[in-house]
Motif scaffolding. Structure first.
Motif, PDB file in Angstrom:
ATOM      1  N   TRP A  56       0.711   3.298  -0.809  1.00 29.20           N
ATOM      2  CA  TRP A  56       1.967   2.784  -1.440  1.00 29.20           C
ATOM      3  C   TRP A  56       3.181   3.544  -1.246  1.00 29.20           C
ATOM      4  N   ASN A  57       2.927   5.062  -1.166  1.00 25.15           N
ATOM      5  CA  ASN A  57       4.143   5.801  -0.984  1.00 25.15           C
ATOM      6  C   ASN A  57       4.429   5.508   0.386  1.00 25.15           C
ATOM      7  N   SER A  58       3.734   5.554   1.338  1.00 23.09           N
ATOM      8  CA  SER A  58       4.097   5.441   2.896  1.00 23.09           C
ATOM      9  C   SER A  58       4.727   4.034   3.000  1.00 23.09           C
ATOM     10  N   ALA A  59       4.198   3.007   2.510  1.00 28.17           N
ATOM     11  CA  ALA A  59       4.811   1.533   2.604  1.00 28.17           C
ATOM     12  C   ALA A  59       6.203   1.627   1.889  1.00 28.17           C
ATOM     13  N   GLY A  60       6.477   1.978   0.704  1.00 28.33           N
ATOM     14  CA  GLY A  60       7.528   1.790  -0.013  1.00 28.33           C
ATOM     15  C   GLY A  60       8.473   2.973  -0.514  1.00 28.33           C
ATOM     16  N   CYS A 177     -10.472   0.942   3.243  1.00 32.82           N
ATOM     17  CA  CYS A 177      -9.106   0.568   2.430  1.00 32.82           C
ATOM     18  C   CYS A 177      -8.006   0.010   3.583  1.00 32.82           C
ATOM     19  N   ASP A 178      -8.242   0.421   4.717  1.00 31.36           N
ATOM     20  CA  ASP A 178      -7.316  -0.198   5.598  1.00 31.36           C
ATOM     21  C   ASP A 178      -7.633   0.024   7.079  1.00 31.36           C
ATOM     22  N   HIS A 179      -7.261  -0.737   7.900  1.00 38.54           N
ATOM     23  CA  HIS A 179      -7.951  -0.548   9.324  1.00 38.54           C
ATOM     24  C   HIS A 179      -6.997  -1.386  10.457  1.00 38.54           C
ATOM     25  N   ILE A 331     -12.007  -5.617  -2.930  1.00 42.66           N
ATOM     26  CA  ILE A 331     -11.371  -4.526  -3.741  1.00 42.66           C
ATOM     27  C   ILE A 331     -10.825  -3.313  -3.035  1.00 42.66           C
ATOM     28  N   ALA A 332     -11.586  -3.042  -1.969  1.00 40.52           N
ATOM     29  CA  ALA A 332     -11.213  -1.747  -1.223  1.00 40.52           C
ATOM     30  C   ALA A 332      -9.894  -2.004  -0.182  1.00 40.52           C
ATOM     31  N   ARG A 333     -10.052  -3.217   0.431  1.00 39.33           N
ATOM     32  CA  ARG A 333      -8.965  -3.713   1.400  1.00 39.33           C
ATOM     33  C   ARG A 333      -7.682  -3.979   0.652  1.00 39.33           C
ATOM     34  N   ALA A 334      -7.646  -4.466  -0.626  1.00 39.00           N
ATOM     35  CA  ALA A 334      -6.488  -4.682  -1.251  1.00 39.00           C
ATOM     36  C   ALA A 334      -5.341  -3.549  -1.421  1.00 39.00           C
ATOM     37  N   ALA A 335      -5.971  -2.285  -1.251  1.00 39.71           N
ATOM     38  CA  ALA A 335      -4.871  -1.279  -1.269  1.00 39.71           C
ATOM     39  C   ALA A 335      -4.102  -1.533   0.192  1.00 39.71           C
ATOM     40  N   GLY A 336      -4.897  -1.579   1.051  1.00 39.02           N
ATOM     41  CA  GLY A 336      -4.092  -1.945   2.591  1.00 39.02           C
ATOM     42  C   GLY A 336      -3.529  -3.050   2.618  1.00 39.02           C
TER      43      GLY A 336
END
Length: 364
Positions: A56-60, A177-179, A331-336
């Motif tokens: 979230w920090n990197s994105a926003g 979480c992201d890929h 649940i994990a990928r929602a972060a990404g």
């Protein structure tokens, strides 16, 4: 003159669709970098709340800490539980996978919480409620004072969670979480690029995840292991399956040409958990024989183990029902997904690719 596209071009292989600081996949080297860190290093030192803060920090351009995210997700889980009477009626008669889709489509903004926290916090509450309902039980209220992984397992299993169990799930959540620009993340970014709200974008991402070519393989991995049954049957079962041209679940990947780096992270997590419930020796023998058989069949480009093989074993060892595997992935990928949607809304433009028309042309 009609120009026909190659299979690779039709699938958009290698076509950059966005610039991102969130994750990088190098299929030739077997490398996954998430927000500036190799996945193996990240899984070893960060919690799910910590990696979510990084994304979230990197994105926003935010400055969230792990503690900030832990608190906001705890509050979001409580809010989501209070909204279950509104969310669950739409899921009646549905499977856990389909009911999860219907419930998350009903999410909306909550006063005092960022939309991304509402989404990531609500996902385990909804999954837990659907699993408990399938068992004939009432939903279990979340505990905002424990970690996201611990509370996810509490609501799914309805019992006290051992630290090693929470650590194993937390490792899984961090690892997947992201890929990169996978199908569900691309779907999320396409929807976000239209300036639709975050809830619409993430619902679309989940719908893409339910497809068997994306998030649907962990359960078939367990079905394969069940079918093999014993160590004595490994060779004959695998050889017969390959002779019939069947796909062996948990092997091969659209991007990776070598071993999926997430597979070893999850294998190590299973080994730490294996004192109770995870039959890694049997699964390890199956994996070793399949890898050898695939190298023999296609020595120039053998299929390697992917993340889904060890995902199946890990989630099964944690007693998570197979029907809930896709929601657990979400649940994990929602972060990404939320991070990519936020990043695209801040830095991207409407995603509008062209197509190659191969139909009939007007005669006049």
């Amino acid at each position: 003159m009609t120009m026909h596209l190659t299979k690779s071009q039709i699938g958009l292989d290698g076509v950059p669709a966005a610039e991102t600081v969130l994750s990088h996949v190098d299929g030739e080297r077997g490398e996954l970098i998430i927000a500036g860190e190799h996945v193996a290093n990240l899984a070893g030192k960060s919690s799910f709340e910590g990696v979510t803060a990084r994304l979230w920090n990197s994105a926003g351009g935010k400055a969230l800490t792990e503690a900030n995210v832990r608190a906001s997700l705890g509050a979001a889980r409580e809010r989501a539980f209070a909204r279950l009477p509104d969310l669950l009626p739409a899921t009646r008669g549905m499977s856990i996978v389909d009911g999860f889709r219907a419930a998350i489509a009903g999410l909306r903004g909550e006063s005092g919480l960022e939309h991304e926290a509402v989404i990531v916090g609500a996902f385990p509450v909804i999954a837990g409620a659907l699993v408990q309902r399938a068992r004939g039980n009432d939903p279990i209220a979340p505990d905002p004072n424990v970690g996201h992984a611990t509370d996810t397992l509490r609501m799914l299993l309805g019992r006290k969670i051992e630290p090693r169990e929470a650590t194993a799930l937390d490792t899984y959540l961090v690892t997947v979480c992201d890929h990169g620009m996978n199908a569900s993340t691309f779907t999320t970014r396409v929807i976000a690029s239209t300036q639709a709200d975050l809830f619409a974008a993430i619902t679309g991402g989940y719908c893409a995840l339910t497809g068997p070519l994306h998030g649907g393989a962990p359960e078939p991995v367990l079905e394969m292991l069940d079918a093999i049954g014993t160590r004595e049957r490994i060779k004959s079962w695998v050889d017969d399956a390959l002779a019939r041209g069947e796909r062996l679940m948990g092997f091969g990947h659209r991007v990776y040409r070598v071993r999926d780096p997430r597979a070893d992270v999850l294998k190590a997590a299973i080994e730490r958990l294996a004192a109770d419930g995870a039959d890694l020796p049997f699964a390890g023998e199956v994996e070793a024989y399949i890898r050898a058989a695939l190298r023999k069949k296609n020595p120039e480009r053998p299929l390697e183990t992917n993340v889904e093989f060890f995902t199946a074993i890990l989630l099964d060892a944690l007693e998570i029902p197979r029907q809930a595997f896709t929601p657990i992935f979400a649940i994990a990928r929602a972060a990404g997904w939320t991070a990519h949607a936020l990043e695209h809304r801040r830095t991207g433009r409407l995603i509008r690719p062209s197509s190659s028309y191969v139909g009939a042309m007007p005669k006049g």
